[in-house]
Motif scaffolding. Structure first.
Motif, PDB file in Angstrom:
ATOM      1  N   ALA A 152      -5.493  -0.186  13.510  1.00  0.00           N
ATOM      2  CA  ALA A 152      -4.760  -1.092  14.386  1.00  0.00           C
ATOM      3  C   ALA A 152      -4.791  -0.235  15.583  1.00  0.00           C
ATOM      4  O   ALA A 152      -4.680  -1.255  16.687  1.00  0.00           O
ATOM      5  N   LEU A 153      -4.418   0.682  15.809  1.00  0.00           N
ATOM      6  CA  LEU A 153      -4.671   1.459  17.018  1.00  0.00           C
ATOM      7  C   LEU A 153      -5.938   1.285  17.888  1.00  0.00           C
ATOM      8  O   LEU A 153      -5.721   0.918  19.348  1.00  0.00           O
ATOM      9  N   SER A 154      -6.807   1.435  17.392  1.00  0.00           N
ATOM     10  CA  SER A 154      -8.124   1.325  17.798  1.00  0.00           C
ATOM     11  C   SER A 154      -8.318  -0.101  18.367  1.00  0.00           C
ATOM     12  O   SER A 154      -9.011  -0.128  19.601  1.00  0.00           O
ATOM     13  N   LYS A 155      -7.989  -1.024  17.622  1.00  0.00           N
ATOM     14  CA  LYS A 155      -7.850  -2.404  18.071  1.00  0.00           C
ATOM     15  C   LYS A 155      -7.029  -2.866  19.088  1.00  0.00           C
ATOM     16  O   LYS A 155      -7.412  -3.968  20.003  1.00  0.00           O
ATOM     17  N   GLY A 156      -6.177  -2.006  19.550  1.00  0.00           N
ATOM     18  CA  GLY A 156      -5.362  -2.156  20.691  1.00  0.00           C
ATOM     19  C   GLY A 156      -5.631  -1.846  22.122  1.00  0.00           C
ATOM     20  O   GLY A 156      -4.961  -1.722  23.095  1.00  0.00           O
ATOM     21  N   GLU A 157      -6.835  -1.041  22.048  1.00  0.00           N
ATOM     22  CA  GLU A 157      -7.538  -0.468  23.406  1.00  0.00           C
ATOM     23  C   GLU A 157      -7.612  -1.648  24.210  1.00  0.00           C
ATOM     24  O   GLU A 157      -8.048  -2.756  23.855  1.00  0.00           O
ATOM     25  N   LEU A 162       0.864  -1.239  -0.089  1.00  0.00           N
ATOM     26  CA  LEU A 162       0.000   0.085   0.085  1.00  0.00           C
ATOM     27  C   LEU A 162       0.898   1.217  -0.066  1.00  0.00           C
ATOM     28  O   LEU A 162       2.003   1.296   0.576  1.00  0.00           O
ATOM     29  N   PRO A 163       0.367   2.325  -0.630  1.00  0.00           N
ATOM     30  CA  PRO A 163       1.075   3.665  -0.486  1.00  0.00           C
ATOM     31  C   PRO A 163       1.195   4.049   1.114  1.00  0.00           C
ATOM     32  O   PRO A 163       0.380   3.604   1.910  1.00  0.00           O
ATOM     33  N   LEU A 164       2.276   4.798   1.279  1.00  0.00           N
ATOM     34  CA  LEU A 164       2.737   5.105   2.701  1.00  0.00           C
ATOM     35  C   LEU A 164       1.748   6.013   3.527  1.00  0.00           C
ATOM     36  O   LEU A 164       1.240   5.740   4.606  1.00  0.00           O
ATOM     37  N   GLN A 165       1.132   6.867   2.541  1.00  0.00           N
ATOM     38  CA  GLN A 165      -0.049   7.710   3.361  1.00  0.00           C
ATOM     39  C   GLN A 165      -1.308   6.924   3.598  1.00  0.00           C
ATOM     40  O   GLN A 165      -2.033   7.126   4.622  1.00  0.00           O
ATOM     41  N   VAL A 166      -1.493   5.764   2.774  1.00  0.00           N
ATOM     42  CA  VAL A 166      -2.412   5.212   3.212  1.00  0.00           C
ATOM     43  C   VAL A 166      -2.215   4.311   4.660  1.00  0.00           C
ATOM     44  O   VAL A 166      -3.242   4.021   5.355  1.00  0.00           O
ATOM     45  N   VAL A 167      -1.007   3.623   4.606  1.00  0.00           N
ATOM     46  CA  VAL A 167      -0.943   3.017   5.967  1.00  0.00           C
ATOM     47  C   VAL A 167      -0.742   3.832   7.039  1.00  0.00           C
ATOM     48  O   VAL A 167      -1.288   3.455   8.134  1.00  0.00           O
ATOM     49  N   THR A 168      -0.085   5.040   7.005  1.00  0.00           N
ATOM     50  CA  THR A 168      -0.126   5.903   8.260  1.00  0.00           C
ATOM     51  C   THR A 168      -1.383   6.669   8.603  1.00  0.00           C
ATOM     52  O   THR A 168      -1.710   7.092   9.605  1.00  0.00           O
ATOM     53  N   GLY A 169      -2.473   6.460   7.715  1.00  0.00           N
ATOM     54  CA  GLY A 169      -3.474   6.951   7.679  1.00  0.00           C
ATOM     55  C   GLY A 169      -4.627   5.809   8.453  1.00  0.00           C
ATOM     56  O   GLY A 169      -4.725   5.788   9.342  1.00  0.00           O
ATOM     57  N   GLY A 215       3.074  -5.204  13.383  1.00  0.00           N
ATOM     58  CA  GLY A 215       4.027  -5.730  12.897  1.00  0.00           C
ATOM     59  C   GLY A 215       4.386  -5.632  11.457  1.00  0.00           C
ATOM     60  O   GLY A 215       5.524  -5.316  10.937  1.00  0.00           O
ATOM     61  N   ALA A 216       3.246  -5.345  10.628  1.00  0.00           N
ATOM     62  CA  ALA A 216       3.586  -5.651   9.190  1.00  0.00           C
ATOM     63  C   ALA A 216       3.781  -3.840   8.781  1.00  0.00           C
ATOM     64  O   ALA A 216       4.375  -3.437   7.814  1.00  0.00           O
ATOM     65  N   ILE A 217       3.471  -2.929   9.732  1.00  0.00           N
ATOM     66  CA  ILE A 217       3.308  -1.605   9.223  1.00  0.00           C
ATOM     67  C   ILE A 217       5.057  -1.039   9.827  1.00  0.00           C
ATOM     68  O   ILE A 217       5.529  -0.178   9.019  1.00  0.00           O
ATOM     69  N   ALA A 218       5.479  -1.579  10.836  1.00  0.00           N
ATOM     70  CA  ALA A 218       6.720  -1.225  11.388  1.00  0.00           C
ATOM     71  C   ALA A 218       7.714  -1.036  10.363  1.00  0.00           C
ATOM     72  O   ALA A 218       8.588   0.081  10.235  1.00  0.00           O
ATOM     73  N   PRO A 219       8.120  -1.948   9.432  1.00  0.00           N
ATOM     74  CA  PRO A 219       9.281  -1.719   8.727  1.00  0.00           C
ATOM     75  C   PRO A 219       8.939  -0.861   7.510  1.00  0.00           C
ATOM     76  O   PRO A 219       9.982  -0.210   6.755  1.00  0.00           O
ATOM     77  N   MET A 220       7.817  -0.010   7.314  1.00  0.00           N
ATOM     78  CA  MET A 220       7.524   1.054   6.564  1.00  0.00           C
ATOM     79  C   MET A 220       7.844   2.238   7.162  1.00  0.00           C
ATOM     80  O   MET A 220       7.897   3.124   6.437  1.00  0.00           O
ATOM     81  N   LEU A 221       8.144   2.665   8.422  1.00  0.00           N
ATOM     82  CA  LEU A 221       8.121   3.645   9.207  1.00  0.00           C
ATOM     83  C   LEU A 221       9.614   4.028   9.670  1.00  0.00           C
ATOM     84  O   LEU A 221      10.305   3.009   9.806  1.00  0.00           O
TER      85      LEU A 221
END
Length: 778
Positions: A186-191, A173-180, A207-213
């Motif tokens: 993902a963060l909402s599911k971690g509450e 996915l494009p980076l802006q889609v991932v960071t958006g 875990g899938a997002i981390a290598p892109m940031l």
């Protein structure tokens, strides 16, 4: 690699998944497929005409139209499964057109799909996303549906499948889609108030997002949250987090890892749940090449020592991963630490658990590669012998299969490992025998000394191809089957072809039946016109086997004949766009022959030329029936050639011994007698069976020829043609059949009873082939 193991957990998961799929389709477990098919036909018989018409599909529908129909909610379960199984092929063939046509139907139907169809759909889209030729737009179109599949509670199997799909999807996915949107979900599911499944979704997505940031963005946005999941009260969340530590650790860097991640990893390694410990060990091994070298010696090595005396499932995981551990750790370790690591491996190899010892045998080549061949005799030889003599056949079979994975010199292999091959080719356990035969074939083919290649080839023919015991002749066919797969046609013809052909007329039906299974590979090594007489002989014997007195032999011969016809038709229909199997074989065979030639050093190439020339002259001598004096002269030259080479090798070995590369810890196994003039003279009666070409130039690999010294590049077709009129055997073959194989070719041979042959076969069993040595006087 031969003898590779799947992780125990992975194997069980796959088996469990298959059972659940079968149970859902058949509404019961342990139902035979044929029985299920009968029930389906019975159901069809009870359906009304309207139902049958509803399930009938127009044959004129295109692939996409048929897939649209099968993916509808009203489609039959088997129709849906068929369409899902074909999705990767349709997407690859039609690209975005398939996406536009099939997505609406799929999205509207996925919630109504059965459990196993939802799993099949996730697996299909994972394969689609892994195809690098797929347009990038496909990932963006898939994102909403994949997020929907992991957003709501589902069964563990369905959720796991779609989480794997999401892990493959996010990096595309494009980076802006991932960071958006993706990170927000993902963060909402971690509450804290979310469910266990939601926390697993959060861990997997982060875990899938981390290598892109960037590392600072990870630390700022979610590193503390992920480290908190390492201490979650639910083991499934801790287990899921173990699987993400590798990606997150590499993304944040070593310094941040040592401060935040490493303490949590240490706690996971001591978790009260064994399954979490195993996952943590796997995470640690994955990170070894990332960790500083000081961590290897200060933390990892003591941890390994602490595990070895235990008897837990974690120890099985450690044994399975020990090869990777050694390869990643020894580069920066001192000799003392390397010895300590090898001592832990030796301790595992002596464990009472058979599975652990088998895993140690599997990892032996990796341990040897890690420490280097120079340290083999000092560190590993005793362990190798111990595994090779293990009481469990599975351990011996695995270590035998790893013979050819070593990295020792030809002389070291010849002196220490080849005796083991010959020893285990006489084992009572079939898997051990076949694994040893494969290892022996690889050793002969890869041997870098021409004389050793010849000596070993003659020993195999003498002790197995011409053995009295029928099961040793069966093993010779197994060896030939392996050799045909790895060696060039030239190498096989020079040493093994004629004896392999003789097995087609063996007195024991079991041998003839097994020989029928290699008829077509034997034909493949034939080059016309040089080998036309051999091809005629193979075709003649193949025809005889079609009329054999044993039904099983006839069945095997028919299968071989049908397969040959099928290959002939395929090659005949091959176009310019599709290379025939014959052309592919020719190309691969040429590559193998060049590879075998360049394995030899320049000196060894010259040695092989001399050997080939001497053998060729002796063969012609026997064919022409020259005088005994001239034959004895040529045989003496051959003996001198081999003796000189053997003396040189033993001198080199003595020097190596003084340097400490070899020692007196060799196995107490018959190493074989050195070649003497009498043994060479005794071998000349069978040399005609193994034709060799004339001398070659050392600059180029040898080319097949009919004996001339000039080697022009020629294109020769192999024996895939049909010859209906069998001709008489060649004069050389007729001459050799007298004495060496007279018991198989002479109808007047006395009938004997071989105690190794099954009772039902003894009445028809004739004298097996014997090897008659010629006297020194010729």
């Amino acid at each position: 690699m031969v003898g590779k193991f799947k992780p125990p957990g992975q194997s069980r998961c796959s088996a469990h998944k298959q059972v659940m799929w079968t149970a859902h389709v058949q509404d019961a477990t342990d139902i035979d497929p044929f029985e299920d098919s009968i029930k389906e036909h019975q159901k069809d018989a009870g359906r009304s005409r309207e139902e049958i018409e509803h399930l009938t599909v127009d044959e004129d529908l295109s692939d996409i139209e048929r897939a649209q129909l099968f993916l509808s909610p009203t489609a039959h379960l088997l129709q849906q499964s068929c369409a899902l199984g074909r999705l990767p092929l349709l997407f690859k063939e039609y690209g975005l057109a398939a996406v536009e046509a099939l997505f609406p139907a799929f999205v509207s139907s996925v919630e109504s799909f059965s459990y196993h169809c939802q799993v099949a759909a996730g697996e299909a889209f994972t394969l689609i996303l892994q195809d690098k030729s797929m347009p990038k737009e496909v990932a963006i179109r898939l994102l909403p549906m994949v997020l929907h599949m992991v957003k709501i509670p589902r069964s563990n199997e369905v959720l796991h499948t779609w989480l794997c799909t999401l892990q493959v999807l996010i990096p595309l996915l494009p980076l802006q889609v991932v960071t958006g949107d993706v990170m927000k979900m993902a963060l909402s599911k971690g509450e804290g108030e979310e469910s266990v499944q939601a926390h697993k979704v959060c861990c997997t997505m982060l875990g899938a997002i981390a290598p892109m940031l960037e590392a600072k963005d990870i630390i700022q946005n979610f590193l503390p949250k992920t480290m908190g999941f390492c201490q979650d009260t639910d083991l499934e969340v801790r287990l899921c987090m173990c699987q993400q530590l590798n990606a997150i650790s590499r993304a944040v860097g070593v310094d941040t890892f040592m401060v935040f991640v490493f303490p949590e990893l240490n706690e996971l390694l001591k978790d009260e749940e064994v399954v979490v410990q195993v996952a943590a060990v796997q995470a640690l091994v994955n990170l070894l090449d990332f960790l500083p070298s000081r961590i290897h010696t200060a933390d990892v090595l003591p941890f390994i020592h602490s595990l070895c005396p235990t008897e837990t499932p974690v120890l099985i995981c450690l044994a399975r991963l020990f090869g990777d551990i050694a390869l990643k750790m020894v580069l920066d370790m001192s000799d003392e630490d390397v010895q300590s690591l090898v001592d832990s491996y030796k301790e595992l190899a002596q464990n009472s658990n058979e599975e652990i010892r088998q895993l140690c045998a599997y990892n032996f080549p990796a341990i040897l590669k890690a420490i280097g061949t120079r340290k083999y005799f000092i560190m590993l030889h005793h362990t190798y012998v111990q595994l090779a003599q293990d009481i469990a056949p599975a351990v011996r079979s695995t270590i035998a299969a790893s013979f050819h994975e070593g990295f020792l010199s030809s002389d070291q292999i010849y002196d220490n490992f080849l005796p083991l091959c010959f020893q285990y080719m006489t084992e009572n356990v079939l898997p051990v025998r076949t694994a040893a035969a494969l290892a022996l074939a690889v050793f002969i083919r890869c041997n870098c000394r021409a004389v050793q290649r010849y000596e070993l080839s003659q020993r195999v023919v003498r002790e197995y191809g011409q053995a009295h015991s029928y099961w040793l002749r069966l093993l010779y066919i197994d060896f030939c089957e392996h050799m045909l797969k790895i060696a060039s046609s030239r190498m096989f013809k020079d040493s093994f072809l004629d004896t392999a052909v003789l097995t087609l007329q063996d007195a024991v039906p079991s041998v003839r039946m097994r020989a029928c299974q290699i008829i077509n590979p034997l034909r493949a090594v034939i080059k016309l016109p040089d080998d036309v007489s051999t091809l005629e002989r193979i075709n003649h014997l193949a025809t005889q086997r079609l009329n054999d007195t044993d039904r099983e032999v006839v069945a095997a011969a028919r299968i071989a004949a049908d397969n040959q016809k099928r290959v002939f038709v395929q090659d005949h229909e091959a176009t310019n766009d599709h290379v025939s199997s014959q052309d592919e074989y020719e190309k691969e065979d040429k590559h193998r022959e060049e590879e075998e030639w360049h394995m030899l050093s320049k000196d060894e190439q010259e040695e092989k030329q001399k050997l080939d020339e001497t053998l060729h002259r002796l063969k012609l001598d026997l064919k022409r029936g020259l005088g005994a004096e001239q034959s004895r002269s040529i045989s003496t030259n051959l003996s001198t050639l081999l003796s000189d080479s053997s003396t040189t090798r033993h001198t080199t070995k003595a020097v190596s011994t003084n340097r400490g590369l070899t020692n007196g810890s060799h196995l107490n196994i018959d190493q074989g007698r050195p070649w003497t003039r009498s043994s060479i003279s005794g071998s000349k009666t069978k040399l005609v069976q193994h034709p060799t070409s004339g001398p070659q130039t050392s600059a180029n690999p040898p080319q097949s020829s009919s004996g001339s010294s000039q080697h022009q590049p020629t294109i020769q077709k192999r024996g895939s043609i049909s010859i209906t009129k069998p001709g008489p055997p060649s004069p050389g073959s007729a001459m050799l059949s007298h004495g060496v194989h007279s018991s198989l070719t002479n109808p007047s041979s006395d009938t004997v009873t071989d105690t190794n042959v099954p009772t039902a076969r003894r009445a028809n069993y004739k004298t097996p082939p014997t090897f008659k040595r010629a006297s020194n006087s010729g």
